[in-house]
Write a protein that holds these residues in place. Structure first.
Motif, PDB file in Angstrom:
ATOM      1  N   ILE A  24     -22.979 -33.099 -44.034  1.00 31.92           N
ATOM      2  CA  ILE A  24     -22.039 -33.920 -43.201  1.00 31.92           C
ATOM      3  C   ILE A  24     -22.877 -35.200 -42.756  1.00 31.92           C
ATOM      4  O   ILE A  24     -22.586 -36.679 -42.747  1.00 31.92           O
ATOM      5  N   GLU A  25     -24.074 -34.803 -42.162  1.00 26.39           N
ATOM      6  CA  GLU A  25     -24.991 -35.991 -41.817  1.00 26.39           C
ATOM      7  C   GLU A  25     -25.588 -36.901 -42.912  1.00 26.39           C
ATOM      8  O   GLU A  25     -25.474 -38.271 -42.689  1.00 26.39           O
ATOM      9  N   ARG A  26     -25.846 -36.265 -44.022  1.00 24.33           N
ATOM     10  CA  ARG A  26     -26.162 -37.046 -45.207  1.00 24.33           C
ATOM     11  C   ARG A  26     -25.046 -38.072 -45.615  1.00 24.33           C
ATOM     12  O   ARG A  26     -25.058 -39.246 -46.103  1.00 24.33           O
ATOM     13  N   LEU A  27     -23.722 -37.393 -45.785  1.00 25.92           N
ATOM     14  CA  LEU A  27     -22.660 -38.205 -46.135  1.00 25.92           C
ATOM     15  C   LEU A  27     -22.330 -39.448 -45.222  1.00 25.92           C
ATOM     16  O   LEU A  27     -21.815 -40.339 -45.579  1.00 25.92           O
ATOM     17  N   SER A  28     -22.284 -38.987 -43.945  1.00 24.76           N
ATOM     18  CA  SER A  28     -21.850 -40.015 -43.025  1.00 24.76           C
ATOM     19  C   SER A  28     -22.792 -41.144 -42.780  1.00 24.76           C
ATOM     20  O   SER A  28     -22.544 -42.159 -42.237  1.00 24.76           O
ATOM     21  N   GLY A  29     -24.027 -40.870 -43.117  1.00 22.30           N
ATOM     22  CA  GLY A  29     -25.195 -41.998 -43.085  1.00 22.30           C
ATOM     23  C   GLY A  29     -25.006 -43.025 -44.305  1.00 22.30           C
ATOM     24  O   GLY A  29     -25.674 -43.982 -44.349  1.00 22.30           O
ATOM     25  N   ARG A  30     -24.280 -42.423 -45.310  1.00 21.60           N
ATOM     26  CA  ARG A  30     -24.204 -43.354 -46.450  1.00 21.60           C
ATOM     27  C   ARG A  30     -23.214 -44.663 -46.041  1.00 21.60           C
ATOM     28  O   ARG A  30     -22.109 -44.417 -45.388  1.00 21.60           O
TER      29      ARG A  30
END
Length: 73
Positions: free
Chosen positions: A32-38
């Protein structure tokens, strides 16, 4: 002496389901953190170039089924 032996045997796998759940939740949080940072404007990465076999199939007009990953798109 008996209490030490029983406690050592009993706690060999104690907490294993909880540890598994923690690993799963950590993996979800990382994704979630990786996808929300995109950034929203960033496009998906381009697909890899076709392999020699795929090129051969395309040159000889052999139909290839769509990948199961792209069936919904």
């Amino acid at each position: 002496m008996r209490a030490i032996r029983e406690s050592a045997r009993r706690c060999r796998y104690r907490g294993q389901p909880k540890a598994h759940l923690q690993h799963v939740l950590t993996a979800i949080a990382v994704n979630i953190e990786r996808l929300s940072g995109r950034p929203a404007t960033e496009e998906a990465p381009s697909p890899r170039p076709p392999t020699a076999f795929q090129t051969f199939l395309d040159e000889n007009d052999v139909p290839r089924p769509k990948s199961w990953r792209t069936l919904g798109t």
